[in-house]
Each structure stands twice: as C-alpha cells, then as structure tokens.
Motif scaffolding. Sequence first.
Motif, short mmCIF file in Angstrom:
data_model
loop_
_atom_site.label_atom_id
_atom_site.label_comp_id
_atom_site.label_asym_id
_atom_site.label_seq_id
_atom_site.Cartn_x
_atom_site.Cartn_y
_atom_site.Cartn_z
N ALA A 141 2.89 0.37 -4.34
CA ALA A 141 1.52 0.92 -4.92
C ALA A 141 1.94 1.90 -6.15
O ALA A 141 2.37 2.86 -5.92
CB ALA A 141 0.37 1.43 -3.95
N PRO A 142 1.20 1.70 -7.27
CA PRO A 142 1.33 2.70 -8.26
C PRO A 142 0.71 4.10 -7.87
O PRO A 142 -0.10 4.30 -7.19
CB PRO A 142 0.71 2.19 -9.70
CG PRO A 142 -0.07 0.82 -9.11
CD PRO A 142 0.38 0.59 -7.57
N GLY A 143 1.46 5.30 -8.46
CA GLY A 143 1.00 6.60 -8.14
C GLY A 143 1.53 7.23 -7.03
O GLY A 143 1.25 8.45 -6.75
N LEU A 144 2.30 6.57 -6.20
CA LEU A 144 2.87 7.22 -5.15
C LEU A 144 4.27 8.01 -5.35
O LEU A 144 4.80 7.53 -6.42
CB LEU A 144 3.57 6.27 -3.95
CG LEU A 144 2.29 5.12 -3.33
CD1 LEU A 144 3.11 4.19 -2.54
CD2 LEU A 144 1.34 6.09 -2.67
N SER A 145 4.46 8.99 -4.78
CA SER A 145 5.76 9.81 -5.22
C SER A 145 6.77 9.18 -4.37
O SER A 145 6.60 8.27 -3.66
CB SER A 145 5.46 11.19 -4.44
OG SER A 145 5.48 11.23 -3.04
N ASP A 146 7.83 9.61 -4.99
CA ASP A 146 9.46 9.08 -4.38
C ASP A 146 9.24 9.43 -2.90
O ASP A 146 9.72 8.73 -2.06
CB ASP A 146 10.54 9.46 -5.08
CG ASP A 146 10.50 9.01 -6.50
OD1 ASP A 146 9.79 8.01 -6.81
OD2 ASP A 146 11.52 9.45 -7.29
N ALA A 147 8.96 10.74 -2.60
CA ALA A 147 8.95 11.32 -0.94
C ALA A 147 7.97 10.19 -0.24
O ALA A 147 8.50 9.75 0.54
CB ALA A 147 8.51 12.53 -0.98
N GLU A 148 6.83 9.84 -0.76
CA GLU A 148 6.04 8.85 0.08
C GLU A 148 6.38 7.61 0.05
O GLU A 148 6.44 7.03 1.13
CB GLU A 148 4.51 8.71 -0.93
CG GLU A 148 3.57 10.12 -0.87
CD GLU A 148 2.37 10.08 -1.77
OE1 GLU A 148 1.40 10.30 -1.13
OE2 GLU A 148 2.58 9.66 -2.77
N ARG A 149 7.11 6.70 -1.01
CA ARG A 149 7.72 5.85 -1.07
C ARG A 149 8.91 5.73 0.19
O ARG A 149 9.12 4.97 1.03
CB ARG A 149 8.17 5.13 -2.31
CG ARG A 149 7.19 5.08 -3.28
CD ARG A 149 7.82 4.55 -4.68
NE ARG A 149 6.92 4.74 -5.80
CZ ARG A 149 6.22 3.96 -5.99
NH1 ARG A 149 5.68 3.01 -5.22
NH2 ARG A 149 5.19 3.96 -7.01
N ASN A 150 9.74 6.72 -0.03
CA ASN A 150 10.77 6.94 0.79
C ASN A 150 10.30 6.95 2.52
O ASN A 150 10.98 6.32 3.31
CB ASN A 150 11.74 8.06 0.63
CG ASN A 150 12.62 7.67 -0.61
OD1 ASN A 150 12.86 6.62 -1.05
ND2 ASN A 150 13.03 8.98 -1.43
N ALA A 198 7.66 5.88 3.72
CA ALA A 198 6.99 4.66 4.14
C ALA A 198 8.15 3.63 4.38
O ALA A 198 8.02 2.85 5.26
CB ALA A 198 6.13 4.14 3.11
N ALA A 199 9.08 3.62 3.36
CA ALA A 199 10.21 2.59 3.77
C ALA A 199 10.96 2.89 4.95
O ALA A 199 11.36 1.89 5.54
CB ALA A 199 10.96 2.68 2.52
N GLU A 200 11.39 4.17 5.39
CA GLU A 200 12.23 4.47 6.51
C GLU A 200 11.14 4.18 7.58
O GLU A 200 11.75 3.70 8.60
CB GLU A 200 12.28 5.87 6.44
CG GLU A 200 13.38 6.43 5.55
CD GLU A 200 13.51 7.89 5.43
OE1 GLU A 200 13.48 8.62 6.71
OE2 GLU A 200 14.17 8.43 4.47
N GLU A 201 9.91 4.36 7.58
CA GLU A 201 9.04 3.94 8.64
C GLU A 201 9.11 2.44 8.93
O GLU A 201 9.16 1.89 10.11
CB GLU A 201 7.66 4.44 8.29
CG GLU A 201 6.75 4.28 9.58
CD GLU A 201 5.30 4.73 9.04
OE1 GLU A 201 4.78 5.48 9.70
OE2 GLU A 201 4.73 4.51 7.95
N ALA A 248 0.89 -1.20 -0.02
CA ALA A 248 -0.09 -0.05 -0.10
C ALA A 248 0.77 1.50 -0.01
O ALA A 248 0.30 2.21 -0.47
CB ALA A 248 -0.96 0.07 1.30
N HIS A 249 1.94 1.38 0.64
CA HIS A 249 2.95 2.40 0.84
C HIS A 249 4.06 2.59 0.16
O HIS A 249 4.83 3.67 0.28
CB HIS A 249 2.80 2.67 2.26
CG HIS A 249 1.67 2.77 3.08
ND1 HIS A 249 0.88 3.95 2.86
CD2 HIS A 249 0.96 1.96 3.88
CE1 HIS A 249 -0.29 3.75 3.74
NE2 HIS A 249 -0.20 2.68 4.22
N VAL A 250 4.43 1.40 -0.34
CA VAL A 250 6.06 1.45 -1.07
C VAL A 250 5.72 1.03 -2.59
O VAL A 250 6.03 1.70 -3.46
CB VAL A 250 6.94 0.60 -0.43
CG1 VAL A 250 8.19 0.55 -1.10
CG2 VAL A 250 7.08 1.02 1.18
#
Length: 90
Positions: A66-75, A77-80, A62-64
């Motif tokens: 998923a299509p349509g996520l920005s790089d900032a959102e992925r990063n 979520a990954a850090e979390e 859902a957070h890493v």
Amino acid sequence: MHISKNRDAILARIRRIAGQVGAVERAVQSDAGCAETLHLVAAVRGAVAGLMDELVADHLQAHVAAPGLSDAERNAAAEELVMLLRRHVR
C-alpha cells in the motif's frame, strides 16, 4: 483492519469450511469408506489453502504494497508474514 472490507465473503468461506469439516466428522462417525473420507479431508485442505491465499494477498496489499507506508511498517508486516508462512508450510 483491511479484512473488514471483505468480511462477509471471508465469513462465508469460513462457514463453508466449517460445513466441510462437519462432513468429515459425519463420515468418520458413520464409518464411511477411507477414500470418501480422504476426499472430504482433501476438500477441506484445499478450501483452507484458498482462504489462506486470499488472506495473504489481502495482507500484502494492505500492509506491504500500500502507498504511504513507512519502510518500518512494510518490514514489520513482511516479517510477520514470513513467520506465518513458515508455520503454515510445515
């Protein structure tokens, strides 16, 4: 929140875990044998690990991934997730 699509299944798992923890408590209260109590605790640990695996997979999808996520959102979520996993494996 992505958990809402699997909420019933996740809650059922949590309730089973709560039942397993209750069994550990009853074993200790009734002076059950060490081996029996250890088996119960091992079952709880396995059940919690399975729940953790499911939630981590859901988070990744859902957070890493998923299509349509920005790089900032992925990063973020990954850090979390990395911080959470570090606490989990201690």
